[in-house]
Design an enzyme around this catalytic site. Structure first.
Site, PDB file in Angstrom:
ATOM      1  CG  ASP A  78      -6.840  -3.745  -3.819  1.00  8.42           C
ATOM      2  OD1 ASP A  78      -7.050  -4.796  -4.450  1.00  8.42           O
ATOM      3  OD2 ASP A  78      -7.501  -3.410  -2.825  1.00  8.42           O
ATOM      4  CG  ASP A  85      -2.138  -0.914   1.004  1.00 10.88           C
ATOM      5  OD1 ASP A  85      -2.634  -0.993  -0.132  1.00 10.88           O
ATOM      6  OD2 ASP A  85      -2.557  -1.566   1.976  1.00 10.88           O
TER       7      ASP A  85
HETATM    8  N1  GLY Z   1      -7.136  -1.530  -1.126  1.00  6.56           N
HETATM    9  C1  GLY Z   1      -8.215  -2.007  -0.361  1.00  6.56           C
HETATM   10  C2  GLY Z   1      -9.529  -1.633  -0.874  1.00  6.56           C
HETATM   11  O1  GLY Z   1      -9.707  -1.206  -1.994  1.00  6.56           O
HETATM   12  O2  GLY Z   1     -10.466  -1.762  -0.110  1.00  6.56           O
END
Ligand code: GLY
Length: 406
Positions: A183, A121
Site C-alpha cells: 500500500d 498513510d
Molecule cells: N491500506 C490498507 C488497505 O488497503 O486496506
C-alpha cells in the site's frame, strides 16, 4: 453535455472466458449518479447542529443503509478519501456548495502536516484531500500542507533498507524490525509531487529508492506481490515476505496487487524510466489474467470458497483508474488493451451487481477491508468510491481528448 457511450465491443484482450459484463458505460450518467449519491451522503451527515467536519464516512456494512463515520485522527488512514470524493465531485459538477464542503472536510486534516508521522498513510490522507484541492484551486495554503506532510512522511525512510517504514507500531509486537507494505507505493506520489513543487529534492530520491527496493524484494517470480516485506535494519536485507490482509503469505491479495499496479504506473509517470513501465505491465498482466469473468477480483485470488468468496470492488476501482493512466504511456495496441480492460472493469462496477443505487448512499457495494480481522467484509468502503470516481473522471477526460490526469 455530450454523452459518452462506450459499447462493450471494446472488451477484448484479457478475457478467455465466455461471460462478459453486460450493459453500457455512460460516463456522464455515472458521474451524475455519483453526484446524487454524494448529495445523499452530505444530507445524512447533517445534524441539528450542522455537519461535524472531523467525522469522515468510512464504510456501510452489507446489512446497513447508512455511513459509519470515523474521526479524522492520525490513526484513521481513510480520512482523506471523503474530502477527495468531494473534490472530484466538485471537478465534475462545478457546484460551489460542494467545493465549500470539500474545503471544510479537507481542513480537518491540516494537523497531519504539523505532527510527527504515525505511519506511511500520510499520502492517502493528505494527497487525496489537499492534493486534489490544490490541483483544482491552487490555494497556496494547501501547497504548504502537502510540502510539510511530505517531509514528515520522509522521516520514516530508512536509508539502510532503502524503503519507508510503513508501520512503526508493528515493529515490536510482530518483531518486524523494518516493515514495508505494498500500500505504501501509493504514498510515493506525494513525495514526487513535493520534490518538483518546491520541496526538498531528496524526496524524489526517497521515492525512487523505495520503488526500487520494493520491486526487487516484494514480488514473487510470477510478479504477484507480498503484502508485507520485513527487512533487517542492520543489513537492509529482506527477512521474509508475509501477508497481513491477504489469505496467506503465498497468495495474491487483490488490493495489494492493485496498489502495486497503481504505484508503479505513478513511478513511471514521475521518472520516465522504462523499467517501471515494463514492471507496471508485468504486475498488471498477472492480475488481469487471473480475474473472474466479471473483472472484479475475489478479495484474494486464492480466497477460500471461490467462486462464492466475496469480491473486492475497491481493488477493481483502483486498477481501473491506474490502467487508464498506464494506457496513455504505451503504444496504441498495448495501450488500447489496458484502456479496454479498464472500461470493462468500470462497466462491471457500473452494473446493478456493484452499484449501491437507492439501497445506500455509497457509490459501490462489495468491497473487503480486512478479511483476517473479520472487518468490512462485503461492505461499501470509502476508498472504493474514491478510486471509482477518479477512474470515471480519467475516462471522461480521455474520451474528450484531454490528458488523463486533469
Ligand atoms: N491500506 C490498507 C488497505 O488497503 O486496506
Amino acid at each position: 453535455m455530450k454523452k459518452i457511450v462506450v459499447g462493450l465491443a471494446v472488451m477484448l484482450g484479457f478475457c478467455t472466458c465466455a461471460h462478459q459484463p453486460s450493459g453500457t458505460l455512460d460516463v456522464n450518467k455515472t458521474l451524475d449518479y455519483c453526484a446524487e449519491q454524494t448529495q445523499r451522503t452530505l444530507a445524512e451527515l447533517k445534524t441539528d447542529s450542522g455537519i461535524d467536519y472531523t467525522m469522515m464516512p468510512r464504510n456501510i456494512m452489507a446489512d446497513e443503509q447508512h455511513w459509519n463515520c470515523r474521526k479524522a485522527t492520525k490513526e484513521e488512514w481513510c480520512a482523506g478519501f471523503w474530502p477527495g470524493v468531494l473534490w472530484y465531485d466538485y471537478e465534475y459538477t462545478k457546484d460551489k456548495k460542494i467545493r465549500e464542503e470539500a474545503e471544510k472536510f479537507t481542513n480537518s486534516l491540516e494537523f497531519l502536516s504539523k505532527t510527527p508521522a504515525f505511519d506511511h498513510d500520510l499520502g492517502f490522507l493528505v494527497f487525496c484531500s489537499y492534493g486534489n484541492g490544490y490541483r483544482l484551486t491552487k490555494n497556496p495554503v494547501y501547497k504548504q500542507v502537502i510540502l510539510d506532510t511530505a517531509d514528515t512522511l520522509a522521516t520514516l525512510f530508512n536509508p539502510t533498507v532503502g524503503t519507508i517504514l510503513s508501520w512503526p507500531r508493528e515493529v515490536k509486537p510482530r518483531n518486524w524490525p523494518h516493515n514495508t507494505i505494498m500500500d505504501n507505493m501509493i504514498n510515493l506520489e506525494m513525495l514526487f509531487w513535493a520534490a518538483k513543487n518546491g520541496g526538498n529534492p531528496y524526496l524524489y530520491d526517497v521515492a525512487v529508492a523505495h520503488a526500487d527496493k520494493t520491486m526487487k524484494c516484494q514480488f514473487r517470480p510470477d510478479y504477484t506481490s507480498y503484502h508485507v516485506a520485513v527487512y533487517d535494519t542492520i543489513t537492509g536485507n529482506l527477512i521474509k515476505g508475509v501477508t497481513h490482509q491477504g489469505y496467506a503469505d503465498s497468495t495474491m491479495w487483490a488490493r495489494g496487487q492493485a496498489w502495486a499496479i497503481y504505484g508503479y504506473t505513478v513511478v513511471y509517470r514521475e521518472t520516465k524510466d522504462p523499467k517501471y513501465l515494463d514492471f507496471a505491465q508485468k504486475v498488471t498482466d498477472v492480475y488481469l489474467e487471473r480475474l473472474p469473468e466479471d473483472k472484479v477480483p475475489y478479495w484474494d485470488f486464492s480466497a477460500p470458497g471461490i467462486p462464492d468468496a466475496p469480491r473486492d470492488a475497491s481493488a477493481a476501482a483502483v486498477v481501473a483508474s491506474a490502467l487508464l493512466e498506464l494506457s496513455t504511456y504505451l503504444p496504441n495496441g498495448t495501450g488500447k488493451r489496458y484502456k479496454d480492460a479498464a472500461i470493462e472493469i468500470l462497466t462491471s462496477l457500473n452494473s446493478d451487481s456493484y452499484q449501491s443505487g437507492q439501497s445506500k448512499p455509497s457509490f459501490l457495494l462489495h468491497s473487503v477491508g480486512h478479511w483476517p480481522n473479520h472487518s468490512e467484509i462485503d461492505a461499501s468502503i470509502i476508498y472504493a468510491d474514491y478510486y471509482y470516481i477518479e477512474a470515471l473522471l480519467r475516462l471522461k477526460r480521455l474520451q474528450e481528448g484531454h490528458g488523463v490526469l486533469g
